[in-house]
Design a protein around this motif. Structure first.
Motif, PDB file in Angstrom:
ATOM      1  N   ASP A 496     -24.438 -12.378 -19.645  1.00  0.00           N
ATOM      2  CA  ASP A 496     -23.574 -12.109 -18.493  1.00  0.00           C
ATOM      3  C   ASP A 496     -24.437 -11.924 -17.241  1.00  0.00           C
ATOM      4  OD1 ASP A 496     -21.670 -11.341 -16.686  1.00  0.00           O
ATOM      5  OD2 ASP A 496     -20.782  -9.792 -17.942  1.00  0.00           O
ATOM      6  N   GLY A 497     -24.279 -12.847 -16.276  1.00  0.00           N
ATOM      7  CA  GLY A 497     -24.991 -12.702 -15.015  1.00  0.00           C
ATOM      8  C   GLY A 497     -26.396 -13.256 -15.087  1.00  0.00           C
ATOM      9  N   PHE A 498     -26.550 -14.569 -14.898  1.00  0.00           N
ATOM     10  CA  PHE A 498     -27.884 -15.161 -14.897  1.00  0.00           C
ATOM     11  C   PHE A 498     -27.958 -16.212 -13.797  1.00  0.00           C
ATOM     12  CE2 PHE A 498     -25.289 -17.687 -17.751  1.00  0.00           C
ATOM     13  CZ  PHE A 498     -25.570 -18.994 -17.370  1.00  0.00           C
ATOM     14  N   GLU A 499     -29.162 -16.459 -13.345  1.00  0.00           N
ATOM     15  CA  GLU A 499     -29.413 -17.525 -12.376  1.00  0.00           C
ATOM     16  C   GLU A 499     -30.621 -18.317 -12.844  1.00  0.00           C
ATOM     17  OE1 GLU A 499     -29.355 -16.909  -7.958  1.00  0.00           O
ATOM     18  OE2 GLU A 499     -31.469 -17.494  -8.162  1.00  0.00           O
ATOM     19  N   ILE A 539     -26.624 -22.531 -12.789  1.00  0.00           N
ATOM     20  CA  ILE A 539     -27.755 -23.435 -12.980  1.00  0.00           C
ATOM     21  C   ILE A 539     -27.826 -24.242 -11.694  1.00  0.00           C
ATOM     22  CG2 ILE A 539     -28.736 -25.253 -14.418  1.00  0.00           C
ATOM     23  CD1 ILE A 539     -26.607 -24.139 -16.572  1.00  0.00           C
ATOM     24  N   LEU A 540     -28.711 -23.827 -10.811  1.00  0.00           N
ATOM     25  CA  LEU A 540     -28.701 -24.361  -9.453  1.00  0.00           C
ATOM     26  C   LEU A 540     -29.145 -25.818  -9.401  1.00  0.00           C
ATOM     27  CD1 LEU A 540     -30.128 -21.258  -7.573  1.00  0.00           C
ATOM     28  CD2 LEU A 540     -27.748 -21.842  -8.034  1.00  0.00           C
ATOM     29  N   TYR A 541     -29.961 -26.241 -10.368  1.00  0.00           N
ATOM     30  CA  TYR A 541     -30.386 -27.640 -10.405  1.00  0.00           C
ATOM     31  C   TYR A 541     -30.720 -27.984 -11.847  1.00  0.00           C
ATOM     32  CZ  TYR A 541     -33.034 -31.902  -9.364  1.00  0.00           C
ATOM     33  OH  TYR A 541     -33.485 -33.192  -9.322  1.00  0.00           O
ATOM     34  N   ASN A 544     -32.143 -33.934 -14.324  1.00  0.00           N
ATOM     35  CA  ASN A 544     -31.379 -34.993 -14.999  1.00  0.00           C
ATOM     36  C   ASN A 544     -31.024 -34.581 -16.417  1.00  0.00           C
ATOM     37  OD1 ASN A 544     -31.206 -36.813 -12.873  1.00  0.00           O
ATOM     38  ND2 ASN A 544     -33.233 -37.651 -13.295  1.00  0.00           N
ATOM     39  N   GLY A 545     -30.916 -33.271 -16.638  1.00  0.00           N
ATOM     40  CA  GLY A 545     -30.573 -32.748 -17.951  1.00  0.00           C
ATOM     41  C   GLY A 545     -29.164 -32.193 -17.986  1.00  0.00           C
ATOM     42  N   VAL A 546     -28.806 -31.671 -19.149  1.00  0.00           N
ATOM     43  CA  VAL A 546     -27.484 -31.091 -19.379  1.00  0.00           C
ATOM     44  C   VAL A 546     -27.451 -29.671 -18.819  1.00  0.00           C
ATOM     45  CG1 VAL A 546     -25.896 -30.330 -21.188  1.00  0.00           C
ATOM     46  CG2 VAL A 546     -27.096 -32.508 -21.414  1.00  0.00           C
ATOM     47  N   GLY A 547     -26.310 -29.284 -18.244  1.00  0.00           N
ATOM     48  CA  GLY A 547     -26.170 -27.911 -17.783  1.00  0.00           C
ATOM     49  C   GLY A 547     -25.970 -26.950 -18.941  1.00  0.00           C
ATOM     50  N   VAL A 548     -24.913 -27.176 -19.745  1.00  0.00           N
ATOM     51  CA  VAL A 548     -24.572 -26.310 -20.880  1.00  0.00           C
ATOM     52  C   VAL A 548     -24.269 -27.198 -22.073  1.00  0.00           C
ATOM     53  CG1 VAL A 548     -22.936 -24.620 -21.783  1.00  0.00           C
ATOM     54  CG2 VAL A 548     -23.645 -24.498 -19.391  1.00  0.00           C
ATOM     55  N   SER A 549     -24.792 -26.844 -23.244  1.00  0.00           N
ATOM     56  CA  SER A 549     -24.553 -27.617 -24.462  1.00  0.00           C
ATOM     57  C   SER A 549     -24.167 -26.677 -25.582  1.00  0.00           C
ATOM     58  CB  SER A 549     -25.816 -28.402 -24.849  1.00  0.00           C
ATOM     59  OG  SER A 549     -25.633 -29.060 -26.083  1.00  0.00           O
ATOM     60  N   CYS A 550     -23.218 -27.123 -26.411  1.00  0.00           N
ATOM     61  CA  CYS A 550     -22.765 -26.263 -27.510  1.00  0.00           C
ATOM     62  C   CYS A 550     -22.338 -27.110 -28.703  1.00  0.00           C
ATOM     63  CB  CYS A 550     -21.605 -25.380 -27.047  1.00  0.00           C
ATOM     64  SG  CYS A 550     -20.984 -24.265 -28.326  1.00  0.00           S
ATOM     65  N   ASP A 551     -22.796 -26.740 -29.896  1.00  0.00           N
ATOM     66  CA  ASP A 551     -22.242 -27.296 -31.133  1.00  0.00           C
ATOM     67  C   ASP A 551     -22.377 -26.258 -32.236  1.00  0.00           C
ATOM     68  OD1 ASP A 551     -24.340 -27.882 -33.270  1.00  0.00           O
ATOM     69  OD2 ASP A 551     -25.276 -28.875 -31.558  1.00  0.00           O
ATOM     70  N   MET A 552     -21.505 -26.359 -33.258  1.00  0.00           N
ATOM     71  CA  MET A 552     -21.478 -25.398 -34.362  1.00  0.00           C
ATOM     72  C   MET A 552     -21.833 -26.086 -35.675  1.00  0.00           C
ATOM     73  SD  MET A 552     -20.513 -22.591 -32.903  1.00  0.00           S
ATOM     74  CE  MET A 552     -19.873 -22.209 -31.273  1.00  0.00           C
ATOM     75  N   TYR A 553     -22.669 -27.107 -35.625  1.00  0.00           N
ATOM     76  CA  TYR A 553     -22.892 -27.959 -36.785  1.00  0.00           C
ATOM     77  C   TYR A 553     -24.144 -27.546 -37.538  1.00  0.00           C
ATOM     78  CZ  TYR A 553     -22.432 -32.411 -39.318  1.00  0.00           C
ATOM     79  OH  TYR A 553     -22.232 -33.382 -40.262  1.00  0.00           O
ATOM     80  N   ALA A 554     -23.998 -27.248 -38.810  1.00  0.00           N
ATOM     81  CA  ALA A 554     -25.131 -26.985 -39.680  1.00  0.00           C
ATOM     82  C   ALA A 554     -25.623 -28.340 -40.177  1.00  0.00           C
ATOM     83  CB  ALA A 554     -24.726 -26.071 -40.821  1.00  0.00           C
ATOM     84  N   ASN A 582     -16.919 -18.908 -15.891  1.00  0.00           N
ATOM     85  CA  ASN A 582     -17.469 -18.746 -14.544  1.00  0.00           C
ATOM     86  C   ASN A 582     -18.939 -19.157 -14.501  1.00  0.00           C
ATOM     87  OD1 ASN A 582     -17.374 -18.127 -11.808  1.00  0.00           O
ATOM     88  ND2 ASN A 582     -17.960 -15.999 -12.144  1.00  0.00           N
ATOM     89  N   ILE A 583     -19.208 -20.326 -15.033  1.00  0.00           N
ATOM     90  CA  ILE A 583     -20.557 -20.885 -14.987  1.00  0.00           C
ATOM     91  C   ILE A 583     -20.558 -22.044 -14.000  1.00  0.00           C
ATOM     92  CG2 ILE A 583     -22.328 -22.112 -16.292  1.00  0.00           C
ATOM     93  CD1 ILE A 583     -21.476 -20.508 -18.720  1.00  0.00           C
ATOM     94  N   LYS A 584     -21.549 -22.072 -13.145  1.00  0.00           N
ATOM     95  CA  LYS A 584     -21.707 -23.148 -12.169  1.00  0.00           C
ATOM     96  C   LYS A 584     -22.955 -23.940 -12.538  1.00  0.00           C
ATOM     97  CE  LYS A 584     -19.662 -20.386  -8.445  1.00  0.00           C
ATOM     98  NZ  LYS A 584     -19.345 -19.235  -9.320  1.00  0.00           N
ATOM     99  N   THR A 585     -22.804 -25.253 -12.694  1.00  0.00           N
ATOM    100  CA  THR A 585     -23.958 -26.091 -12.979  1.00  0.00           C
ATOM    101  C   THR A 585     -23.967 -27.285 -12.041  1.00  0.00           C
ATOM    102  OG1 THR A 585     -25.070 -27.470 -14.631  1.00  0.00           O
ATOM    103  CG2 THR A 585     -22.687 -27.185 -14.893  1.00  0.00           C
TER     104      THR A 585
END
Length: 826
Positions: A496-499, A539-541, A544-554, A582-585
């Motif tokens: 919660d609360g990061f830059e 995530i201010l910049y 050329n990568g991903v802002g946020v990534s998520c998977d639940m795969y074993a 409330n994430i800004k990328t």
């Protein structure tokens, strides 16, 4: 109560236009009183004169109350005093203090001629007496000389910084030798009247400095300071600890034996003090604002600088420079261990760190994979709990390492208000990963052996949980593989609360882990992937990568199923209630930009009120995602679609997109704000797409013919350069329902694709009917009321064999002209 005489009306008007007494008697009293309240007590007597309501300061248990919020006042200008009344009754035992504070001001003017305002002058004199009483009260509460002593110069000595305040043989103040102070507290100091007393005293282990007032007896020699150690002039105390004399220049490092010169290896000195404090039951260890060199290699106990259980290491502006060689740790925390800044922890030398991220991290939590070899030897690290890391700055020269790294069942910890400066070497700042107890391998071929060990009770996995990561600031992470925040196989983690100033591979990543929770204890399995919240971050910049990534795969469990016929206890794809909020990328805005928020191989989850700008796709829902909610937020100026749902390999299911504002997407071609490319049971509702005057985003909502059972309702397209709503193709669609509450302001066409009239609902003959050309109603008779369009169809839900199937509107109207559809076969 003294008599109060009233002045004649003609001369009784004071500056505040009120009737005043001729004079106010000021009794010789102390203008302060204290009470111990009874339960529920509200009224307290003020036994002295006061002139206005705000003359009184009222304290309840040392807290200053606010007039007319915490209390009210009665009895202004009554020589006998008055009453204050608490608005909320006191608790039994509350301490109530009432003190008068008269403003130091002159409010009455004596004119050079003409009549005098005698009442006002008398009141001004009363105030003067009140002011003198208050000054006397302050004087009586101060440090003063007795009347029977000769006058001394009581001025504080000018050399008092970082010294103890004392008095010489005449009683005059002097600055006595003392240890360095931190936050106005002297660290580990004991003031002893003589060496003779010190020699029979056993001191607390946290005491690291003695100030002696004499040798054989108090005052028999000059003041002398001692620190722990042996040498010329040393002596032993009653507990057998040796103390040696120390010069004043050595006192700026409270930890005995630690030089703080960034040249001497201070590891052993620091460790010894922390161990002593832990052995005594815990407490604080204070550093000074110096640089401490700490050398760690395979010969160091527990392979790191350990903050033991019960110890809080206060940095006080210090820098710890770690020099690590081999598969060793940096600073390691046990349960109930804390490290609090301000201060810096740095890895300045990193040689041969091994493959695991936990090695050579400035701060390490848990234990490396394979370190805990049996369930009977968990040690002090794998399940460390109730720890904290606060207000620190981290740097590291380890290539592909992290700054804070945790592996295992670490829990109930806090990382807050930390700074991670820009870095081109390490790949991340905070990394938490699952760990192992006993023999567990992540290789797909080892799954059957893992299961045997698990069932035998000799091995299992442990998972980070119940950790708060908040208000942390991360600079530009320019390593090509950089991922500042990474979580793997965790639950109940709150970020919660990061830059993040810059990330290259991914800003924030959550993964299920190679094994997921397949071999977690049964009770832990119930919590798998739950309670994860990542919110209020930027995530201010994202380069050329991903802002946020998520998977639940074993993934390794899945590979074992496919390649080795393994039968899992849990399916490789897991459900999670994870929330991204409330994430800004911000992406690179270039044609080569990567996607903003990427979801794959997961069930459940929410993306709420996130802003995604300048990426390839704003939000992309890839393979095997089910039951995800995207709610609110702003998705704009991305190269392709704002939100893209679909993957040909394992199509998503039950994706809901609502209340999103998607505009100016499709920078590099003909794209839509929201696209359903494939999958089924999606719901696209109540979104706003496009804005007036933009040059891109050709479509508002685009649903391809590969989709099945999709609802599109309540959306509003402000502007589209092509078609507001495109559904399927001219010849194919699969149960796509486009409702008439979808609206548009500006577009060349509202609908395209399948030749359908959007669905609407209406009550006709008190029955709810669906009205459109190619789908069905829910009525049993030909409509006799309501307004209908040519081509509307009503299918009777109780049609019988040989009977009428439904009705067809051949002429629109109220209710229009209807003809029966063909009869059902008998």
């Amino acid at each position: 109560m003294g008599a109060i005489s009233k002045a004649p009306e003609a001369s009784a008007i004071t500056e505040d236009c009120r009737m005043a007494a001729d004079w106010l008697n000021v009794a010789d009293t102390t203008p302060r009183i204290s009470y111990t309240a009874t339960g529920g007590q509200t009224a307290f007597t003020v036994p002295f004169l006061f002139f206005t309501d705000d003359n009184l300061n009222v304290y309840q248990n040392d807290a200053l109350l606010v007039l007319n919020v915490g209390y009210t006042v009665a009895g202004v200008e009554n020589p006998s005093g008055g009453t204050i009344t608490l608005i909320t009754g006191a608790t039994v035992g509350d301490r109530i203090v009432i003190a008068r504070s008269t403003a130091l001001e002159l409010t009455t003017h004596i004119p050079p001629s003409g009549p005098l305002d005698v009442p006002a002058i008398n009141i001004q004199f009363s105030k003067f007496i009140a002011m003198l009483q208050e000054e006397r009260d302050r004087f009586d509460r101060s440090l003063t000389q007795p009347d029977n002593e000769a006058s001394l110069d009581m001025t504080l000595p000018s050399n008092r910084a970082n010294k103890l305040l004392g008095f010489d043989s005449t009683g005059a103040p002097i600055a006595v030798l003392g240890p360095s102070s931190v936050a106005d507290q002297f660290i580990g100091a004991a003031l002893i009247e003589s060496k003779a007393v010190a020699q029979v005293t056993t001191f607390d282990p946290t005491t690291n400095y003695l100030l002696l007032g004499g040798n054989a007896s108090a005052g028999s020699a000059a003041l002398a300071g001692y620190v722990k150690g042996t040498g010329s002039g040393s002596f032993s105390d009653g507990g057998g600890t040796s103390w040696k004399p120390v010069a004043s220049g050595d006192l700026s490092t409270p930890v005995p034996g630690a030089a703080g010169d960034n040249t001497t290896d201070d590891r052993a000195a620091l460790q010894t003090v922390m161990n002593a404090v832990a052995a005594a039951g815990g407490g604080y260890v204070h550093l000074a604002a110096k640089s401490f060199r700490v050398v760690i290699n395979s010969g160091v106990t527990d392979l790191g600088l350990v903050v033991p259980s019960g110890v809080t290491l206060l940095m006080n502006g210090a820098t710890i420079n770690l020099e690590c060689t081999g598969s060793v740790y940096g600073i390691r925390l046990q349960s109930d261990a804390h490290i609090i800044g301000p201060g810096t922890v740095a890895v300045t030398v990193s040689f041969g760190p091994g493959s695991q991220s936990i090695w050579h991290a400035p701060i390490s939590l848990g234990a490396a994979l394979g370190e805990v070899t049996s369930v009977g030897a968990l040690g002090n690290y794998i399940n460390a709990t109730r720890w904290s890391i606060r207000r620190l700055r981290f740097t590291s020269v380890r290539s592909n390492g992290y700054k804070i790294s945790g592996i295992g069942g670490i829990s109930h910890g806090v990382i807050e208000d930390c700074e991670f400066p820009s870095d081109s070497t390490s790949i991340g700042c905070i990394n938490f990963d699952w760990g192992t107890v006993g023999t567990i391998s992540s290789a797909p071929a080892s799954m059957a052996a893992n299961l045997t060990n698990f069932n035998n009770g000799t091995a299992y996995t442990v998972h980070p949980n119940n950790i708060d990561i908040r208000r942390n600031k991360i600079g530009s992470m320019t390593n090509a593989a950089s991922c500042p925040i990474r979580l793997s196989g965790v639950h109940a983690i709150r970020v919660d609360g990061f830059e993040i100033a810059q990330s290259n591979a991914c800003g924030v990543q959550h993964v299920g882990g190679d094994l997921g929770y397949e071999f977690a204890p049964t009770a832990v399995k119930q919590s798998r992937h739950s309670g994860i919240v990542i919110r209020n971050g930027s995530i201010l910049y994202a380069s050329n990568g991903v802002g946020v990534s998520c998977d639940m795969y074993a993934d390794n469990v899945a590979n074992a199923i496919a390649s080795f016929g393994y039968t899992p206890m849990l399916q490789p794809q897991q459900y999670s209630d994870i929330v991204f909020e409330n994430i800004k990328t911000f992406g690179s805005t270039a044609p080569s930009a990567s996607d903003g928020i990427v979801m794959s191989w997961m069930e459940g989850g929410t993306i709420r009120n996130c802003n995604v700008t300048g990426h390839q796709h704003g939000i992309i829902i890839r393979e095997a995602v089910r039951g995800l909610l995207i709610s609110g937020g702003k998705i704009d100026t991305n190269q392709q679609e704002g939100i893209y749902i679909g993957n040909s390999g394992a199509p998503p299911e039950e994706i809901t997109v609502e209340y999103v504002r998607a505009y100016a997407n499709g920078v590099s071609g003909s794209y839509a704000g929201i696209v359903c490319n494939n999958g089924k049971r999606h719901n696209i509702r109540n979104n706003i797409l496009g804005q007036g005057g933009e040059g891109f985003q050709d479509f508002g909502v685009d649903v391809t013919s590969a989709c099945v059972d999709v609802d599109v309702c309540g959306n509003h397209v402000i502007a589209a350069t092509n078609v507001a709503y495109r559904v399927g193709t001219a010849t194919s669609y699969n149960c796509v329902r486009v409702f008439t509450d979808n609206t548009v302001d500006v577009a060349p066409a509202i609908f395209s694709g399948v030749a359908i009239v959007p669905i609407s609902y209406a009550y006709v003959n008190n029955v709810l009917a669906r009205r459109f050309k190619t789908t069905r109603g829910t009525m049993t008779t030909t409509p006799g009321s309501g307004t209908w369009n040519t081509g509307d169809i009503v299918e009777f839900i109780d049609a019988q064999a040989g009977g009428t199937m439904g009705s067809y509107c051949v002429t629109g109207g109220t209710p229009g002209t209807w003809k029966n559809l063909p009869n059902l076969a008998a």
